[in-house]
Motif scaffolding. Sequence first.
Motif, PDB file in Angstrom:
ATOM      1  N   THR A 197      57.495  65.019  25.824  1.00 12.59           N
ATOM      2  CA  THR A 197      56.238  65.605  26.286  1.00 12.59           C
ATOM      3  C   THR A 197      55.938  65.216  27.723  1.00 12.59           C
ATOM      4  OG1 THR A 197      55.038  63.752  25.319  1.00 12.59           O
ATOM      5  CG2 THR A 197      55.272  65.750  23.976  1.00 12.59           C
ATOM      6  N   PHE A 198      56.975  65.047  28.504  1.00 12.39           N
ATOM      7  CA  PHE A 198      56.830  64.608  29.900  1.00 12.39           C
ATOM      8  C   PHE A 198      55.896  65.519  30.670  1.00 12.39           C
ATOM      9  CE2 PHE A 198      58.030  62.464  33.670  1.00 12.39           C
ATOM     10  CZ  PHE A 198      58.344  63.394  34.653  1.00 12.39           C
ATOM     11  N   TYR A 199      55.963  66.803  30.431  1.00 15.34           N
ATOM     12  CA  TYR A 199      55.189  67.772  31.190  1.00 15.34           C
ATOM     13  C   TYR A 199      53.685  67.667  30.955  1.00 15.34           C
ATOM     14  CZ  TYR A 199      54.864  70.229  26.735  1.00 15.34           C
ATOM     15  OH  TYR A 199      54.612  70.554  25.428  1.00 15.34           O
ATOM     16  N   LEU A 200      53.285  66.935  29.915  1.00 14.00           N
ATOM     17  CA  LEU A 200      51.864  66.796  29.595  1.00 14.00           C
ATOM     18  C   LEU A 200      51.177  65.731  30.446  1.00 14.00           C
ATOM     19  CD1 LEU A 200      51.876  66.944  25.690  1.00 14.00           C
ATOM     20  CD2 LEU A 200      51.206  68.745  27.300  1.00 14.00           C
ATOM     21  N   TYR A 201      51.943  64.920  31.143  1.00 13.71           N
ATOM     22  CA  TYR A 201      51.370  63.739  31.776  1.00 13.71           C
ATOM     23  C   TYR A 201      51.538  63.729  33.287  1.00 13.71           C
ATOM     24  CZ  TYR A 201      51.761  62.406  26.916  1.00 13.71           C
ATOM     25  OH  TYR A 201      51.668  62.402  25.553  1.00 13.71           O
ATOM     26  N   ALA A 202      50.487  63.297  33.945  1.00 17.49           N
ATOM     27  CA  ALA A 202      50.594  63.051  35.374  1.00 17.49           C
ATOM     28  C   ALA A 202      51.461  61.818  35.608  1.00 17.49           C
ATOM     29  CB  ALA A 202      49.211  62.832  35.974  1.00 17.49           C
ATOM     30  N   MET A 203      52.092  61.806  36.743  1.00 18.43           N
ATOM     31  CA  MET A 203      52.937  60.675  37.139  1.00 18.43           C
ATOM     32  C   MET A 203      52.509  60.173  38.513  1.00 18.43           C
ATOM     33  SD  MET A 203      55.067  60.252  34.647  1.00 18.43           S
ATOM     34  CE  MET A 203      56.287  59.169  35.386  1.00 18.43           C
ATOM     35  N   ASN A 234      62.856  65.653  32.982  1.00 14.38           N
ATOM     36  CA  ASN A 234      62.003  64.472  32.748  1.00 14.38           C
ATOM     37  C   ASN A 234      62.086  63.485  33.912  1.00 14.38           C
ATOM     38  OD1 ASN A 234      61.392  65.523  30.233  1.00 14.38           O
ATOM     39  ND2 ASN A 234      61.727  63.612  29.137  1.00 14.38           N
ATOM     40  N   THR A 235      62.034  64.000  35.113  1.00 17.43           N
ATOM     41  CA  THR A 235      62.226  63.155  36.280  1.00 17.43           C
ATOM     42  C   THR A 235      61.178  63.459  37.349  1.00 17.43           C
ATOM     43  OG1 THR A 235      64.611  63.041  35.860  1.00 17.43           O
ATOM     44  CG2 THR A 235      63.861  62.419  38.059  1.00 17.43           C
ATOM     45  N   VAL A 236      60.694  62.410  37.975  1.00 21.99           N
ATOM     46  CA  VAL A 236      59.801  62.534  39.117  1.00 21.99           C
ATOM     47  C   VAL A 236      60.491  61.894  40.316  1.00 21.99           C
ATOM     48  CG1 VAL A 236      58.546  60.395  38.553  1.00 21.99           C
ATOM     49  CG2 VAL A 236      57.452  62.147  39.953  1.00 21.99           C
ATOM     50  N   TYR A 237      60.242  62.462  41.480  1.00 11.89           N
ATOM     51  CA  TYR A 237      60.916  62.021  42.705  1.00 11.89           C
ATOM     52  C   TYR A 237      59.897  61.622  43.764  1.00 11.89           C
ATOM     53  CZ  TYR A 237      64.640  64.744  40.476  1.00 11.89           C
ATOM     54  OH  TYR A 237      65.558  65.254  39.574  1.00 11.89           O
ATOM     55  N   LEU A 238      60.354  60.798  44.678  1.00 12.44           N
ATOM     56  CA  LEU A 238      59.566  60.485  45.863  1.00 12.44           C
ATOM     57  C   LEU A 238      60.510  60.529  47.058  1.00 12.44           C
ATOM     58  CD1 LEU A 238      56.713  59.685  46.851  1.00 12.44           C
ATOM     59  CD2 LEU A 238      57.518  57.313  46.836  1.00 12.44           C
ATOM     60  N   GLN A 239      60.374  61.562  47.858  1.00 13.81           N
ATOM     61  CA  GLN A 239      61.136  61.674  49.088  1.00 13.81           C
ATOM     62  C   GLN A 239      60.368  60.979  50.194  1.00 13.81           C
ATOM     63  OE1 GLN A 239      64.246  63.100  49.738  1.00 13.81           O
ATOM     64  NE2 GLN A 239      63.961  62.188  51.765  1.00 13.81           N
ATOM     65  N   MET A 240      60.996  60.001  50.818  1.00 15.67           N
ATOM     66  CA  MET A 240      60.327  59.192  51.831  1.00 15.67           C
ATOM     67  C   MET A 240      61.045  59.374  53.155  1.00 15.67           C
ATOM     68  SD  MET A 240      59.596  55.723  49.627  1.00 15.67           S
ATOM     69  CE  MET A 240      61.311  55.247  49.571  1.00 15.67           C
ATOM     70  N   ASN A 241      60.344  59.906  54.125  1.00 14.63           N
ATOM     71  CA  ASN A 241      60.893  60.129  55.459  1.00 14.63           C
ATOM     72  C   ASN A 241      60.144  59.300  56.492  1.00 14.63           C
ATOM     73  OD1 ASN A 241      62.623  62.110  54.342  1.00 14.63           O
ATOM     74  ND2 ASN A 241      61.113  63.725  54.700  1.00 14.63           N
ATOM     75  N   SER A 242      60.741  59.159  57.652  1.00 18.32           N
ATOM     76  CA  SER A 242      60.113  58.422  58.760  1.00 18.32           C
ATOM     77  C   SER A 242      59.607  57.061  58.304  1.00 18.32           C
ATOM     78  CB  SER A 242      58.966  59.245  59.367  1.00 18.32           C
ATOM     79  OG  SER A 242      59.422  60.499  59.807  1.00 18.32           O
ATOM     80  N   LEU A 243      60.447  56.345  57.620  1.00 17.91           N
ATOM     81  CA  LEU A 243      60.054  55.056  57.064  1.00 17.91           C
ATOM     82  C   LEU A 243      59.804  54.032  58.150  1.00 17.91           C
ATOM     83  CD1 LEU A 243      62.498  55.080  54.054  1.00 17.91           C
ATOM     84  CD2 LEU A 243      60.018  54.835  53.869  1.00 17.91           C
ATOM     85  N   THR A 244      58.844  53.172  57.895  1.00 13.11           N
ATOM     86  CA  THR A 244      58.519  52.068  58.806  1.00 13.11           C
ATOM     87  C   THR A 244      58.566  50.764  58.023  1.00 13.11           C
ATOM     88  OG1 THR A 244      56.139  51.948  58.407  1.00 13.11           O
ATOM     89  CG2 THR A 244      56.888  53.664  59.913  1.00 13.11           C
ATOM     90  N   PRO A 245      58.629  49.626  58.718  1.00 16.22           N
ATOM     91  CA  PRO A 245      58.629  48.338  58.001  1.00 16.22           C
ATOM     92  C   PRO A 245      57.412  48.166  57.086  1.00 16.22           C
ATOM     93  CG  PRO A 245      59.373  48.008  60.240  1.00 16.22           C
ATOM     94  CD  PRO A 245      58.932  49.437  60.147  1.00 16.22           C
ATOM     95  N   ALA A 246      56.309  48.806  57.400  1.00 15.38           N
ATOM     96  CA  ALA A 246      55.105  48.714  56.562  1.00 15.38           C
ATOM     97  C   ALA A 246      55.306  49.360  55.194  1.00 15.38           C
ATOM     98  CB  ALA A 246      53.922  49.362  57.273  1.00 15.38           C
TER      99      ALA A 246
END
Length: 124
Positions: free
Chosen positions: A28-34, A77-89
Amino acid sequence: QVQLVESGGGLVQAGGSLRLSCAASGRTFYLYAMGWFRQAPGKEREFVAGISGSGIRRYYSESVKGRFTISRDNAKNTVYLQMNSLTPADTGVYYCAKRPVATTGVSPNEYDYWGQGTQVTVSS
């Protein structure tokens, strides 16, 4: 019981990119916010990005808006986080989390299952 497993962390130079993945168990992955959160040493866990169950609504912290993109593939059943222009922070342990409703939230207290975390280190 839901299991969340993150992957994709690592060491990257400032200005670089990483893509985090979080695979979830259950039907039921689609039922939930991530959501994605991060925690730097000595700091509290902070909200980074959230996505509704349908994937239509997405929210970002001000510190990552315009650089990070959250997405999900409910068929996988997967969520992603694409991270660009990364900084040390951006350095810290990144966690994905499941909320028990379809709408997103920004407080860690609103999420009921968490992954084990994946380390992201950005060098200057």
